[in-house]
Design a protein around this motif. Sequence first.
Motif, short mmCIF file in Angstrom:
data_model
loop_
_atom_site.label_atom_id
_atom_site.label_comp_id
_atom_site.label_asym_id
_atom_site.label_seq_id
_atom_site.Cartn_x
_atom_site.Cartn_y
_atom_site.Cartn_z
N UNK A 81 54.10 100.44 33.56
CA UNK A 81 54.16 99.02 33.84
C UNK A 81 55.52 98.69 34.45
N UNK A 82 55.51 98.06 35.62
CA UNK A 82 56.74 97.60 36.22
C UNK A 82 57.26 96.42 35.43
N UNK A 83 58.52 96.47 34.99
CA UNK A 83 59.09 95.41 34.18
C UNK A 83 60.34 94.86 34.85
N UNK A 84 60.83 93.75 34.32
CA UNK A 84 62.03 93.14 34.88
C UNK A 84 63.27 93.76 34.25
N UNK A 85 64.41 93.52 34.89
CA UNK A 85 65.67 93.99 34.34
C UNK A 85 65.93 93.36 32.98
N UNK A 86 65.57 92.10 32.82
CA UNK A 86 65.76 91.41 31.55
C UNK A 86 64.95 92.07 30.44
N UNK A 87 63.71 92.44 30.75
CA UNK A 87 62.87 93.12 29.76
C UNK A 87 63.44 94.48 29.40
N UNK A 88 63.97 95.19 30.40
CA UNK A 88 64.58 96.49 30.15
C UNK A 88 65.80 96.35 29.23
N UNK A 89 66.67 95.39 29.53
CA UNK A 89 67.88 95.20 28.74
C UNK A 89 67.55 94.81 27.29
N UNK A 90 66.52 94.00 27.11
CA UNK A 90 66.12 93.60 25.77
C UNK A 90 65.65 94.81 24.96
N UNK A 91 64.87 95.69 25.59
CA UNK A 91 64.38 96.88 24.90
C UNK A 91 65.54 97.81 24.53
N UNK A 92 66.49 97.97 25.45
CA UNK A 92 67.63 98.84 25.20
C UNK A 92 68.51 98.28 24.09
N UNK A 93 68.73 96.97 24.10
CA UNK A 93 69.54 96.35 23.05
C UNK A 93 68.90 96.53 21.68
N UNK A 94 67.58 96.38 21.63
CA UNK A 94 66.87 96.58 20.36
C UNK A 94 67.02 98.02 19.88
N UNK A 95 66.91 98.95 20.80
CA UNK A 95 67.04 100.36 20.47
C UNK A 95 68.44 100.66 19.96
N UNK A 96 69.46 100.14 20.63
CA UNK A 96 70.84 100.38 20.21
C UNK A 96 71.11 99.78 18.84
N UNK A 97 70.53 98.62 18.57
CA UNK A 97 70.71 98.00 17.26
C UNK A 97 70.13 98.87 16.16
N UNK A 98 68.95 99.39 16.37
CA UNK A 98 68.29 100.20 15.36
C UNK A 98 68.99 101.53 15.15
N UNK A 99 69.71 102.01 16.16
CA UNK A 99 70.43 103.27 16.04
C UNK A 99 71.89 103.08 15.68
N UNK A 100 72.28 101.83 15.45
CA UNK A 100 73.66 101.53 15.11
C UNK A 100 74.02 102.15 13.77
N UNK A 101 75.26 102.53 13.60
CA UNK A 101 75.70 103.17 12.36
C UNK A 101 75.46 102.29 11.15
N UNK A 102 75.42 100.96 11.33
CA UNK A 102 75.16 100.05 10.22
C UNK A 102 73.69 100.01 9.84
#
Length: 307
Positions: A92-113
């Motif tokens: 599925x072609x997505x927008x840059x905003x959708x990509x950034x949101x997914x990456x931010x969620x991923x980084x949050x879940x993998x955060x040391x906290x």
Amino acid sequence: MNSIKITTKKAPIILFALSIILSLSNLKVSAQSPTDNFTRELAIGKMVDLGMTIDEAEHMSDEDLKVFYNANQVSWDKRYYYVPEDESKMPVLITEKEMLKAVEQKEYLNNVDNISTFGYEDDTQVSSGGYLEQYVYIADSYDYPGRHYISYRASWLIQPLNRKIDVFGVAVSNATVVPGSASTKYDWVIDRYYNGNYQPNWSSATVDLKSSLKYDAHGVATKCKLMTDTLDGIQQVVSQNMYLSFYVTKDNPNISTIGVAGNYMHQEAVFSVSPSITAVDFTVGISITSSDKFTTMLPNPYTVLYE
């Protein structure tokens, strides 16, 4: 650095294979000083002036930045995709905003906290597929008058579950590939979580992919084996990038446009296959054996350089 003069040309809508062109950038800029005056910082600044984000410019290699810093004309396109790990579903072609949101969620879940989520089983529940970005660039060459420089990058920003042998390349129109001019590589980064300690960027490597290059008159392609996590979740791949660059010459000096299209084919077979690249063509893209085991990212990143 000399001041930069920018003019933007509006390009016609172009149909490439099944793709609808969603973004197109073609810019004329003033020539810079010779390559001897090049610094990475100056080149990144120029690309930002032309409309790139700092992150996009910083991902470019020194070779790319040198070419673009000294270019009279540059053009590029980028695309983002969500890639379901299901052969029955298309990317599925997505927008840059959708990509950034997914990456931010991923980084949050993998955060040391939030380290309890760092593990293979939890990780597969975060996303049922991968997130891929593709960039394709073209510029006239300061060092090689009469030639044009093509560059391509594909990056998995969220890793796919299926990681076998993928294929990527670039096809061109109205121009011919200069034999032997291609350079290609693949790099990856691994994070590690062990005995309560989170170690980001624990391991990394860069692999030359030249041995797999396939040259055709109107395109170049190669393949690479994607890095995988360990099954216990101790080591997880967090970054994978593929790069390809080469030179072309116009098919005719009177030609005023050169078209460039990136191609990425992701393998989703149950058992890994090692495809042979049989052809690279602007009309059909990349032709490979066992093509039914691969999903092509569409619409392609596509751009045109006008002269």
